[in-house]
Design a protein around this motif. Structure first.
Motif, PDB file in Angstrom:
ATOM      1  N   ASP A  37       0.820  -1.203   0.000  1.00 31.84           N
ATOM      2  CA  ASP A  37       0.000   0.000   0.000  1.00 31.84           C
ATOM      3  C   ASP A  37       0.860   1.263   0.000  1.00 31.84           C
ATOM      4  O   ASP A  37       0.511   2.275  -0.609  1.00 31.84           O
ATOM      5  CB  ASP A  37      -0.924  -0.009   1.220  1.00 31.84           C
ATOM      6  CG  ASP A  37      -1.972   1.071   1.165  1.00 31.84           C
ATOM      7  OD1 ASP A  37      -2.990   0.849   0.496  1.00 31.84           O
ATOM      8  OD2 ASP A  37      -1.766   2.131   1.782  1.00 31.84           O
ATOM      9  N   VAL A  63      -2.309  13.433   1.033  1.00 25.50           N
ATOM     10  CA  VAL A  63      -2.717  12.033   0.919  1.00 25.50           C
ATOM     11  C   VAL A  63      -1.489  11.125   1.076  1.00 25.50           C
ATOM     12  O   VAL A  63      -1.562  10.037   1.669  1.00 25.50           O
ATOM     13  CB  VAL A  63      -3.419  11.777  -0.423  1.00 25.50           C
ATOM     14  CG1 VAL A  63      -3.744  10.300  -0.601  1.00 25.50           C
ATOM     15  CG2 VAL A  63      -4.685  12.617  -0.531  1.00 25.50           C
ATOM     16  N   TYR A  67       0.351  10.127   5.660  1.00 21.17           N
ATOM     17  CA  TYR A  67       0.684   8.731   5.946  1.00 21.17           C
ATOM     18  C   TYR A  67       2.160   8.595   6.308  1.00 21.17           C
ATOM     19  O   TYR A  67       2.516   7.944   7.295  1.00 21.17           O
ATOM     20  CB  TYR A  67       0.361   7.873   4.716  1.00 21.17           C
ATOM     21  CG  TYR A  67       0.611   6.400   4.921  1.00 21.17           C
ATOM     22  CD1 TYR A  67      -0.434   5.550   5.282  1.00 21.17           C
ATOM     23  CD2 TYR A  67       1.876   5.841   4.760  1.00 21.17           C
ATOM     24  CE1 TYR A  67      -0.218   4.189   5.476  1.00 21.17           C
ATOM     25  CE2 TYR A  67       2.102   4.497   4.956  1.00 21.17           C
ATOM     26  CZ  TYR A  67       1.058   3.674   5.312  1.00 21.17           C
ATOM     27  OH  TYR A  67       1.272   2.332   5.514  1.00 21.17           O
ATOM     28  N   SER A 102      -8.483   1.326   5.214  1.00 14.84           N
ATOM     29  CA  SER A 102      -8.387   1.079   3.777  1.00 14.84           C
ATOM     30  C   SER A 102      -9.758   1.185   3.117  1.00 14.84           C
ATOM     31  O   SER A 102      -9.902   1.788   2.040  1.00 14.84           O
ATOM     32  CB  SER A 102      -7.794  -0.311   3.513  1.00 14.84           C
ATOM     33  OG  SER A 102      -6.461  -0.399   3.978  1.00 14.84           O
ATOM     34  N   CYS A 105     -10.681   4.807   2.961  1.00 17.20           N
ATOM     35  CA  CYS A 105      -9.965   5.493   1.881  1.00 17.20           C
ATOM     36  C   CYS A 105     -10.678   5.298   0.545  1.00 17.20           C
ATOM     37  O   CYS A 105     -10.878   6.248  -0.226  1.00 17.20           O
ATOM     38  CB  CYS A 105      -8.534   4.970   1.780  1.00 17.20           C
ATOM     39  SG  CYS A 105      -7.416   5.508   3.084  1.00 17.20           S
ATOM     40  N   ARG A 118      -6.179   8.092   5.721  1.00 16.42           N
ATOM     41  CA  ARG A 118      -4.765   7.735   5.551  1.00 16.42           C
ATOM     42  C   ARG A 118      -4.010   7.835   6.874  1.00 16.42           C
ATOM     43  O   ARG A 118      -3.097   7.040   7.134  1.00 16.42           O
ATOM     44  CB  ARG A 118      -4.129   8.650   4.511  1.00 16.42           C
ATOM     45  CG  ARG A 118      -4.558   8.358   3.088  1.00 16.42           C
ATOM     46  CD  ARG A 118      -3.884   7.111   2.554  1.00 16.42           C
ATOM     47  NE  ARG A 118      -2.486   7.375   2.219  1.00 16.42           N
ATOM     48  CZ  ARG A 118      -1.606   6.412   1.931  1.00 16.42           C
ATOM     49  NH1 ARG A 118      -1.969   5.152   1.969  1.00 16.42           N
ATOM     50  NH2 ARG A 118      -0.369   6.725   1.616  1.00 16.42           N
ATOM     51  N   GLN A 121      -4.910   4.761   8.690  1.00 15.60           N
ATOM     52  CA  GLN A 121      -4.216   3.651   8.031  1.00 15.60           C
ATOM     53  C   GLN A 121      -2.764   3.591   8.483  1.00 15.60           C
ATOM     54  O   GLN A 121      -2.214   2.504   8.741  1.00 15.60           O
ATOM     55  CB  GLN A 121      -4.306   3.831   6.518  1.00 15.60           C
ATOM     56  CG  GLN A 121      -4.039   2.566   5.722  1.00 15.60           C
ATOM     57  CD  GLN A 121      -4.143   2.822   4.223  1.00 15.60           C
ATOM     58  OE1 GLN A 121      -3.838   3.911   3.747  1.00 15.60           O
ATOM     59  NE2 GLN A 121      -4.571   1.816   3.483  1.00 15.60           N
ATOM     60  N   PHE A 180      -6.951   0.666  -2.644  1.00 20.01           N
ATOM     61  CA  PHE A 180      -7.191   0.458  -1.212  1.00 20.01           C
ATOM     62  C   PHE A 180      -8.012  -0.796  -0.951  1.00 20.01           C
ATOM     63  O   PHE A 180      -7.756  -1.525   0.016  1.00 20.01           O
ATOM     64  CB  PHE A 180      -7.900   1.675  -0.622  1.00 20.01           C
ATOM     65  CG  PHE A 180      -7.118   2.950  -0.750  1.00 20.01           C
ATOM     66  CD1 PHE A 180      -6.019   3.184   0.051  1.00 20.01           C
ATOM     67  CD2 PHE A 180      -7.476   3.908  -1.683  1.00 20.01           C
ATOM     68  CE1 PHE A 180      -5.289   4.357  -0.062  1.00 20.01           C
ATOM     69  CE2 PHE A 180      -6.760   5.091  -1.801  1.00 20.01           C
ATOM     70  CZ  PHE A 180      -5.662   5.316  -0.996  1.00 20.01           C
TER      71      PHE A 180
END
Length: 470
Positions: A37, A63, A67, A102, A105, A118, A121, A180
């Protein structure tokens, strides 16, 4: 390594299976998805941005950046949570959060929702990654740990490498949301089998208190430093603001170092860094993580900007290199138990330097994939297969059992910071229009230098003589 007071060891074993391999695959599937990912979205990013045409490029960058920053900042605290509150518990929590995020997303209707998902995640990924490695370490007898950890590292490295090619194909076929949604079936399998097969045995009465101060300092420190790196080319951030962010991060990290020396139950035991091999492996991880990230994105820049490949073509073109990671990781893992990791780390670093030299000297403006690109790609795949899994294995080779998760988390966080630096350097050197072969020469020069530094730093690494009694 100096003697360490053993804190409530957490053993995670298969309840019904004598073989440790079911445990290995449960843990590795989750790490595969995290690594996949992480890089798949780089291929999907253009499609994601096209799905939100009214959003600015600066907002869309979060985005990716949200993360990256949160994952880097949370890895070490997550390792501490796994060591003190149970690896199975933290692993399953991480997988659950990663899967839920996920799905969120893929369903995101606006960029704010997507960025928030994110972040969730990233927290899930940080929780499951160090817990996964400690689960693998506990499942195998000492004589087989080198091979198991090398294979664990290879699974993550392979997933990271094939992410862009798989991502570009999936996005082209069914849309960006499926970058995702792909996590859901395999992740659900890992969650289901993990809940059934993993068993946790520890003494609740001996649980350490959570080091909230240390966790806060570390999150602020790593997060602020990572933020200053990933936003180094952002127009909405002034040099002063970036300098302040970096300064806050450095001050917080210094505060963390001071704190762990005086805290009664620190998040990271300072004795962890008294082992020479552990320190050199982490420095080598920083250098190699930077070089790997630079090489990885340079491939796509060259293929799409100089040779004008489409993104799916570029993704398929780099696939032969990653396919070499698994066999060389298995080979080095099998032999490392007898020979130690140093021969593979040093040799792999030198091979990786040769791959950078090849790309510096051979490819030109004319497409010549088989003769000018593929040999360098095979060299790089060989080097990555020897070095990347061996770094993960060597980092935890001497650690006592109760420090598996936090020790591996420090190493993984170091690699993540190196990756952030590599992306920033690549964007700085190549983030402009009209690229030619000459545009890549400084980057490949950095690639060669960092690979040689990796090999040099690995010369003092010694994982051969002693046995890990943890």
């Amino acid at each position: 390594m100096t003697s360490t007071t053993i804190r409530s060891p957490v053993m995670v074993v298969s309840e019904t299976h004598a073989s440790p391999w079911p445990v290995f695959w449960i843990a590795s599937v989750a790490v595969f998805l995290v690594s996949l990912d992480t890089t798949m979205l780089f291929a999907a990013f253009r499609a994601v941005r096209a799905g939100f045409p009214d959003t600015s490029a600066a907002d869309m960058s979060w985005v990716l950046n949200a993360y990256t920053v949160v994952y880097a900042a949370m890895l070490i605290p997550a390792g501490g949570l796994a060591d003190t509150h149970g690896r199975k518990r933290v692993f399953l929590l991480g997988v659950t959060l990663f899967l839920a995020a996920s799905a969120a997303c893929g369903l995101a209707g606006n960029v704010g929702w997507l960025v928030a998902a994110r972040v969730a995640q990233a927290i899930g990924a940080a929780l499951l990654t160090p817990a996964s490695l400690s689960i693998v370490l506990n499942a195998f007898p000492h004589g087989k740990r080198a091979m198991a950890v090398s294979l664990w590292g290879a699974v993550g490295g392979l997933a990271a490498a094939i992410g862009p090619s798989l991502g570009s194909l999936v996005v082209d076929a069914v849309g960006w949301s499926w970058a995702f949604y792909l996590n859901l079936p395999l992740g659900a399998l890992s969650l289901w089998r993990g809940a059934a097969l993993l068993k946790e045995a520890k003494k609740p009465e001996s649980r350490r208190p959570m080091d909230g101060v240390g966790m806060g300092l570390l999150i602020v420190g790593v997060g602020a430093v990572a933020l200053s790196i990933v936003q180094s080319e952002a127009t909405r951030w002034s040099r002063t603001e970036l300098g302040v962010a970096a300064g806050v991060g450095v001050i917080a990290l210094i505060g963390f170092v001071i704190w762990v020396r005086v805290a009664p139950a620190p998040l990271v035991d300072p004795r962890l860094f008294k082992h020479r091999t552990y320190n050199f492996v982490n420095l080598a991880t920083l250098a190699f993580g930077t070089a790997f990230s630079m090489m990885f994105f340079a491939f796509f820049f060259y293929m799409t900007e100089v040779w004008h490949y489409t993104l799916p073509q570029a993704g398929l073109a780099i696939t032969p290199g990653p396919l070499l990671v698994i066999p060389f990781a298995v080979l080095s893992g099998r032999l490392a138990g007898r020979l130690g990791h140093r021969p593979f780390l040093v040799g792999g670093g030198l091979i990786y330097a040769c791959s950078g030299l090849w790309f510096m000297l051979m490819p030109g403006a004319q497409v010549a994939y088989l003769t000018h690109w593929l040999p360098g790609l095979l060299l790089s795949g060989t080097g990555v297969g020897l070095v990347l899994p061996s770094l993960s294995a060597a980092a935890v080779n001497r650690l006592p059992a109760d420090q598996y998760a936090v020790g591996s988390a420090v190493n993984q966080a170091t690699r993540q910071i190196g990756s952030v630096m590599g992306v920033a350097i690549t964007v700085l050197l190549l983030g402009r229009a009209g690229l030619t072969h000459a545009s890549f020469l400084p980057l490949y020069g950095c690639h060669v230098a960092l690979a040689l530094i990796t090999a040099l730093l690995c010369l003092p690494v010694n994982t051969k003589a002693q046995k890990n009694k943890g």
